[in-house]
Write a protein that holds these residues in place. Structure first.
Motif, mmCIF file in Angstrom:
data_model
loop_
_atom_site.group_PDB
_atom_site.id
_atom_site.type_symbol
_atom_site.label_atom_id
_atom_site.label_comp_id
_atom_site.label_asym_id
_atom_site.label_seq_id
_atom_site.Cartn_x
_atom_site.Cartn_y
_atom_site.Cartn_z
ATOM 1 N N UNK A 125 0.829 -1.206 0.000
ATOM 2 C CA UNK A 125 0.000 0.000 0.000
ATOM 3 C C UNK A 125 0.865 1.258 0.000
ATOM 4 N N UNK A 126 1.902 1.251 0.804
ATOM 5 C CA UNK A 126 2.813 2.406 0.853
ATOM 6 C C UNK A 126 3.529 2.558 -0.482
ATOM 7 N N UNK A 127 4.019 1.457 -1.023
ATOM 8 C CA UNK A 127 4.715 1.495 -2.304
ATOM 9 C C UNK A 127 3.783 1.996 -3.412
ATOM 10 N N UNK A 128 2.545 1.482 -3.432
ATOM 11 C CA UNK A 128 1.571 1.920 -4.432
ATOM 12 C C UNK A 128 1.349 3.431 -4.326
ATOM 13 N N UNK A 129 1.182 3.923 -3.105
ATOM 14 C CA UNK A 129 0.971 5.356 -2.894
ATOM 15 C C UNK A 129 2.160 6.165 -3.424
ATOM 16 N N UNK B 122 4.048 -10.562 -2.824
ATOM 17 C CA UNK B 122 3.029 -9.517 -3.000
ATOM 18 C C UNK B 122 3.651 -8.234 -3.541
ATOM 19 N N UNK B 123 4.788 -7.837 -2.983
ATOM 20 C CA UNK B 123 5.464 -6.633 -3.468
ATOM 21 C C UNK B 123 5.996 -6.851 -4.876
ATOM 22 N N UNK B 124 6.549 -8.024 -5.143
ATOM 23 C CA UNK B 124 7.010 -8.317 -6.503
ATOM 24 C C UNK B 124 5.857 -8.245 -7.495
ATOM 25 N N UNK B 125 4.693 -8.760 -7.109
ATOM 26 C CA UNK B 125 3.523 -8.725 -7.991
ATOM 27 C C UNK B 125 3.102 -7.281 -8.266
ATOM 28 N N UNK B 126 3.090 -6.452 -7.223
ATOM 29 C CA UNK B 126 2.740 -5.048 -7.449
ATOM 30 C C UNK B 126 3.766 -4.380 -8.367
ATOM 31 N N UNK B 127 5.036 -4.576 -8.081
ATOM 32 C CA UNK B 127 6.077 -3.951 -8.902
ATOM 33 C C UNK B 127 5.975 -4.413 -10.356
ATOM 34 N N UNK B 128 5.707 -5.682 -10.566
ATOM 35 C CA UNK B 128 5.541 -6.193 -11.932
ATOM 36 C C UNK B 128 4.341 -5.520 -12.601
#
Length: 132
Positions: free
Chosen positions: A5-9, A38-44
């Motif tokens: 969530x923080x990374x997305x923001x 989960x973070x890898x999926x968001x970054x991808x």
């Protein structure tokens, strides 16, 4: 999920998803080091690179190499499924497969070897069809 969530923001606010820290690591490399799929999926999904950072001081390591070195099978599988280059070499001319072998991470080594053999087979099959 709080990190995602923080990374997305941050990314939505304009932060560089491929930014490199002082040791040459990207967010994808840190996620790979923690087996944080989960973070890898968001970054991808945000189209972050799965390659080594350009011009970094990180020794030419990729997120796949980091995951292989740390023994994180789930991260390795995610990265392979999403197109992380299995054949890249770091500054010491090591691939993720070689790194896994050196660390005796045999499940990961076998997975990377299987990816290499499958890719080599597809390349040979494609060449054969071109020659016909």
């Amino acid at each position: 999920h709080g990190q995602v969530a923080v990374l997305r923001h941050l990314v939505e606010a304009g932060a560089d998803k491929d930014a490199v820290d002082k040791i040459g690591w990207t967010a994808a490399m840190w996620a790979a080091s923690r087996n944080d799929v989960d973070t890898l999926a968001y970054l991808h999904s945000a189209r972050a690179t799965l390659r080594p950072a350009q011009g970094s001081v990180g020794g030419g390591w990729s997120p796949l190499m980091v995951a292989a070195s740390c023994g994180h099978f789930e991260a390795v599988q995610f990265l392979l499924r999403h197109g992380a280059p299995w054949d890249l070499k770091n500054d010491q001319q090591e691939t993720a497969e070689k790194i896994a072998e050196q660390k005796q991470n045999w499940e990961i080594y076998n997975s990377l070897k299987k990816a290499r053999v499958a890719a080599e087979y597809e390349t040979a099959r494609h060449r054969k069809h071109q020659d016909l």
